[in-house]
Design a protein around this motif. Structure first.
Motif, PDB file in Angstrom:
ATOM      1  N   UNK A  85       1.435  -1.029   0.241  1.00 26.35           N
ATOM      2  CA  UNK A  85       0.499   0.244  -0.088  1.00 26.35           C
ATOM      3  C   UNK A  85       0.928   1.361   0.003  1.00 26.35           C
ATOM      4  N   UNK A  86       0.785   1.820  -1.301  1.00 19.85           N
ATOM      5  CA  UNK A  86       1.848   3.224  -0.888  1.00 19.85           C
ATOM      6  C   UNK A  86       0.745   4.634  -1.079  1.00 19.85           C
ATOM      7  N   UNK A  87       1.320   5.571  -0.919  1.00 15.85           N
ATOM      8  CA  UNK A  87       0.741   6.760   0.280  1.00 15.85           C
ATOM      9  C   UNK A  87       1.653   7.590  -0.364  1.00 15.85           C
ATOM     10  N   UNK A  88       0.936   8.465  -0.764  1.00 21.15           N
ATOM     11  CA  UNK A  88       2.132   9.882  -1.612  1.00 21.15           C
ATOM     12  C   UNK A  88       3.751   9.294  -1.463  1.00 21.15           C
ATOM     13  N   UNK A  89       3.761   8.507  -2.834  1.00 18.62           N
ATOM     14  CA  UNK A  89       5.061   8.297  -2.677  1.00 18.62           C
ATOM     15  C   UNK A  89       5.840   6.836  -1.822  1.00 18.62           C
ATOM     16  N   UNK A  90       4.746   6.515  -0.635  1.00 19.29           N
ATOM     17  CA  UNK A  90       5.838   6.054   0.179  1.00 19.29           C
ATOM     18  C   UNK A  90       5.199   4.596   0.630  1.00 19.29           C
ATOM     19  N   UNK A  91       5.660   3.583   0.369  1.00 15.21           N
ATOM     20  CA  UNK A  91       5.471   2.325   0.940  1.00 15.21           C
ATOM     21  C   UNK A  91       4.760   2.962   2.843  1.00 15.21           C
ATOM     22  N   UNK A  92       3.186   2.487   3.138  1.00  9.22           N
ATOM     23  CA  UNK A  92       2.560   2.368   4.285  1.00  9.22           C
ATOM     24  C   UNK A  92       2.300   0.784   4.819  1.00  9.22           C
ATOM     25  N   UNK A  93       2.466  -0.054   4.185  1.00 14.92           N
ATOM     26  CA  UNK A  93       2.586  -1.786   4.837  1.00 14.92           C
ATOM     27  C   UNK A  93       2.972  -2.379   3.530  1.00 14.92           C
ATOM     28  N   UNK A  94       3.746  -3.723   3.786  1.00 21.39           N
ATOM     29  CA  UNK A  94       3.856  -4.138   2.490  1.00 21.39           C
ATOM     30  C   UNK A  94       2.731  -5.344   2.487  1.00 21.39           C
ATOM     31  N   UNK A  95       3.107  -6.810   1.359  1.00 26.15           N
ATOM     32  CA  UNK A  95       2.233  -7.444   1.248  1.00 26.15           C
ATOM     33  C   UNK A  95       3.752  -8.548   0.831  1.00 26.15           C
ATOM     34  N   UNK A  96       3.664  -9.110   2.477  1.00 27.31           N
ATOM     35  CA  UNK A  96       4.998 -10.097   1.840  1.00 27.31           C
ATOM     36  C   UNK A  96       4.093 -11.363   0.986  1.00 27.31           C
ATOM     37  N   UNK A  97       3.917 -12.219  -0.088  1.00 29.15           N
ATOM     38  CA  UNK A  97       3.514 -13.590  -0.367  1.00 29.15           C
ATOM     39  C   UNK A  97       4.954 -14.477  -0.436  1.00 29.15           C
ATOM     40  N   UNK A  98       4.195 -15.609   0.200  1.00 32.08           N
ATOM     41  CA  UNK A  98       4.699 -16.711   0.304  1.00 32.08           C
ATOM     42  C   UNK A  98       3.704 -17.553  -0.865  1.00 32.08           C
ATOM     43  N   UNK A  99       4.295 -18.370  -2.376  1.00 33.61           N
ATOM     44  CA  UNK A  99       3.990 -18.878  -2.741  1.00 33.61           C
ATOM     45  C   UNK A  99       5.022 -20.123  -3.167  1.00 33.61           C
ATOM     46  N   UNK A 100       4.316 -21.220  -3.282  1.00 28.97           N
ATOM     47  CA  UNK A 100       4.777 -22.509  -3.202  1.00 28.97           C
ATOM     48  C   UNK A 100       3.849 -23.711  -3.999  1.00 28.97           C
ATOM     49  N   UNK A 101       4.312 -23.929  -5.203  1.00 23.49           N
ATOM     50  CA  UNK A 101       3.783 -24.478  -6.327  1.00 23.49           C
ATOM     51  C   UNK A 101       2.770 -23.919  -6.906  1.00 23.49           C
ATOM     52  N   UNK A 102       2.559 -22.924  -7.196  1.00 24.56           N
ATOM     53  CA  UNK A 102       2.630 -21.830  -7.976  1.00 24.56           C
ATOM     54  C   UNK A 102       1.161 -21.067  -7.244  1.00 24.56           C
ATOM     55  N   UNK A 103       0.999 -22.041  -5.579  1.00 22.60           N
ATOM     56  CA  UNK A 103       0.199 -21.115  -5.154  1.00 22.60           C
ATOM     57  C   UNK A 103       0.131 -20.066  -4.048  1.00 22.60           C
ATOM     58  N   UNK A 104      -0.651 -19.052  -4.091  1.00 23.28           N
ATOM     59  CA  UNK A 104      -0.617 -18.238  -3.120  1.00 23.28           C
ATOM     60  C   UNK A 104      -0.434 -18.669  -1.100  1.00 23.28           C
ATOM     61  N   UNK A 105       0.177 -19.000  -1.008  1.00 25.03           N
ATOM     62  CA  UNK A 105       0.060 -19.628   0.480  1.00 25.03           C
ATOM     63  C   UNK A 105      -0.079 -19.145   2.314  1.00 25.03           C
TER      64      UNK A 105
END
Length: 134
Positions: A85-105
């Motif tokens: 989530x970017x607000x005024x050019x600054x990251x406020x919350x990162x969405x850190x994904x873990x992907x295993x065998x092509x699926x978001x876990x």
């Protein structure tokens, strides 16, 4: 370990497809990209920013993201593909994904300053372009 099909998507392709499906309200695509036991968790800083502390299960996670993530461009989170989530050019919350065998876990909402300082936007179709946030 399950064999990975030759045509399996790279992690960044799965993340980008997930973010596009979320923005576009494509509930069916979200379901197909999520593992049945997917977990979303927010760290303490992210929860203070308004993210949920925990969501479990494919249907619940798909409902949460369906039509959302409009202000979440693709980024790198500690060298992994993610969103933020970017607000005024600054990251406020990162969405850190873990992907295993092509699926978001797993998706971790992370808002610790040290994590956010290292978030870099992925620009263009080349996933190795690690340009800074605009």
């Amino acid at each position: 370990m399950q064999p990975v099909p030759e045509d399996a998507l790279a992690d960044w392709e799965v993340v980008d497809a997930f973010l596009a499906a979320a923005r576009g309200g494509d509930f069916g695509r979200l379901l197909r990209l999520l593992a049945w036991d997917v977990v979303v968790a927010g760290d303490a800083d992210a929860v203070v920013m308004g993210t949920p502390e925990r969501i479990t299960g494919r249907e619940e996670v798909a409902h949460f993201f369906n039509g959302a993530a409009k202000a979440a461009p693709p980024v790198f989170v500690e060298d992994r593909p993610g969103g933020a989530w970017i607000h005024r050019g600054e990251a406020r919350v990162a969405f850190d994904f873990t992907v295993v065998h092509g699926a978001v876990t797993r998706i971790d909402f992370r808002a610790q300053p040290a994590v956010l300082a290292g978030v870099g936007r992925r620009k263009g179709p080349d996933p190795v372009d690690r340009g800074a946030l605009d």
